[in-house]
Write an enzyme that holds these catalytic residues in place. Structure first.
Site, short mmCIF file in Angstrom:
data_model
loop_
_atom_site.label_atom_id
_atom_site.label_comp_id
_atom_site.label_asym_id
_atom_site.label_seq_id
_atom_site.Cartn_x
_atom_site.Cartn_y
_atom_site.Cartn_z
CE LYS A 219 -14.11 8.63 -17.94
NZ LYS A 219 -15.21 7.72 -17.78
CE1 TYR B 31 -18.98 11.51 -14.61
CE2 TYR B 31 -17.43 11.48 -12.79
CZ TYR B 31 -18.36 10.84 -13.59
OH TYR B 31 -18.66 9.53 -13.34
NE ARG C 35 -2.93 0.20 3.30
CZ ARG C 35 -2.39 0.74 4.41
NH1 ARG C 35 -2.08 2.04 4.42
NH2 ARG C 35 -2.18 0.03 5.49
CG ASP D 232 -11.35 16.63 -14.32
OD1 ASP D 232 -10.77 16.02 -15.25
OD2 ASP D 232 -12.23 16.09 -13.62
C1 LIG Z 1 -14.15 14.96 -16.21
C2 LIG Z 1 -14.13 13.73 -15.36
N1 LIG Z 1 -13.45 13.73 -14.22
C3 LIG Z 1 -13.39 12.65 -13.42
C4 LIG Z 1 -14.06 11.48 -13.75
C5 LIG Z 1 -14.01 10.29 -12.83
O1 LIG Z 1 -13.23 9.27 -13.36
P1 LIG Z 1 -13.38 7.71 -13.00
O2 LIG Z 1 -14.64 7.23 -13.63
O3 LIG Z 1 -12.13 7.11 -13.55
O4 LIG Z 1 -13.45 7.61 -11.50
C6 LIG Z 1 -14.78 11.43 -14.95
C7 LIG Z 1 -15.49 10.20 -15.35
O5 LIG Z 1 -16.23 10.19 -16.31
C8 LIG Z 1 -14.82 12.58 -15.78
O6 LIG Z 1 -15.50 12.60 -16.92
#
Ligand SMILES: Cc1ncc(COP(=O)(O)O)c(C=O)c1O
Length: 371
Positions: free
Chosen positions: A193, A98, A46, A168
């Site tokens: 993604k 998001y 960890r 982000d």
């Molecule tokens: C802009 C954005 N940030 C964060 C996340 C979260 O990512 P995860 O699904 O890998 O936890 C997403 C998921 O779609 C996203 O579109």
């Protein structure tokens, strides 16, 4: 050296090192480490893992900072909010981020005594909202509406007022946009993604040029256990050398799809930062290398959107984005976003552009608007 070449080799062993280019995943929860733990580079799974280290080296090269890998994008988001905010702080977040991030803010953050102010990505409300704020969170292009804001200008203003700036970078990926170079304190991304691009794993990461924040993020990961699995990390790293070719092709096809949809009378509100009519096209052109792999558009009604998705033969109906396979979904099926019932988020994959365009064209013809 060209950045694409650098990415192909990022975190891989050097030519002078014998053995595989990328060592296999190291599966170990514990390590032989007698006596004083401080004398051993590896002790417990960890705390550290050599597979993470190689991946983080690569991410650091991409972002231009020190990277910390997490089990998912949300684990990375959670860590950033956790290490930067305390009771009494004010955080400015995108009103169109998001949706899971907004939900985390309105539940967990507010219950910890943090005041959350939501501001649309586009427009000029940031300045006023920054009054007394300690954190500015940007998401550009935003998911799913693909609005764009000026990272450099906002970061400059926010940092001059003493706020930490987080971007982000999930929709753009580090290939298309480098927020640390534009003045952000931290960049966070879901690597589930486009960065990894094969729809086979969940991961996230945070990068920063602030060594103190890097240490705090690592400590958060260790104490909260938000650690990535070695297999996922190795798969991600294996996918990284193709990032430039994937992105170049996917973005070029997305541009063609956006132009084609925008030219149709039966499709409304086509959103793509690469379209000259996008309200922030000039900003996107300045801060992004290309305009991304997502195209959004409105088919007016739920019935037409569902009919369109059902009529696609190549493109799957699925959530997420950025992968090599084209996918699309009716975003309102989830709730949480300010979108119409007919709003489609389309993620353009690596198939030949003419096949994607033909599939979309045929599906639109098969699902005409109801008079
Ligand atoms: C802009 C954005 N940030 C964060 C996340 C979260 O990512 P995860 O699904 O890998 O936890 C997403 C998921 O779609 C996203 O579109």
């Amino acid at each position: 050296m060209n950045r694409d070449t650098v990415i192909v080799h990022a975190g891989y062993r050097r030519k002078s090192t014998a053995g595989p280019f990328l060592a296999g995943p190291q599966f170990s929860s514990t390590y032989s480490s007698p006596g004083d733990p401080a004398q051993h580079p590896l002790t417990y799974g960890r705390f550290h893992n050599p597979t993470w280290t190689a991946w983080e080296d690569a991410l650091g090269v991409l972002d231009g900072g020190e990277a910390v890998a997490f089990a998912s994008g949300m684990a990375a988001v959670d860590a950033v909010l956790g290490v930067t905010l305390k009771a009494g702080d004010v955080a400015v977040l995108p009103a169109d981020s998001y949706y899971a991030i907004r939900r985390l803010a309105s539940t967990w953050l507010e219950s910890r005594g943090v005041q959350v102010r939501l501001v649309p990505t586009s427009g000029s409300d940031h300045l006023q909202a920054l009054e007394g704020a300690t954190l500015l969170w940007l998401e550009t292009p935003s998911n799913p509406l693909l609005d764009v804001c000026d990272i450099q200008a906002l970061a400059e203003t926010a940092r001059a007022r003493g706020a930490t700036v987080v971007v982000d970078n999930t929709t753009a990926t580090a290939y298309l946009q480098q927020p640390l170079q534009l003045g952000a304190t931290l960049v966070v991304a879901s690597d589930t993604k486009g960065l990894t691009g094969h729809s086979d794993l969940l991961l996230g990461h945070v990068s920063t040029t602030d060594a103190g924040l890097g240490d705090a993020l690592r400590a958060w990961r260790t104490h909260h256990g938000a650690i990535p699995g070695p297999m996922e990390v190795w798969l991600a790293h294996r996918s990284l050398p193709t990032l430039p070719v994937r992105m170049i092709r996917q973005c070029a096809s997305a541009e063609r799809l956006a132009a084609c949809l925008a030219s149709r009378a039966d499709v409304a509100a086509v959103r793509y930062p690469g379209l000259p009519q996008h309200p922030a096209h000039a900003i996107a052109a300045r801060q992004m290398r290309a305009f991304g792999t997502i195209v959004s558009f409105d088919l007016a009604t739920r019935a037409r959107a569902e009919s369109f998705l059902g009529a696609l033969t190549l493109v799957r109906e699925a959530t997420s984005f950025g992968g090599v396979h084209s996918i699309a979904e009716r975003r309102a099926r989830w709730g949480g976003d300010a979108v119409s019932e007919g709003f489609i988020r389309f993620s353009v994959g690596c198939e030949a552009a003419e096949d994607i365009l033909a599939d979309v064209g045929a599906a639109l013809e098969a699902s005409p608007p109801t008079p």
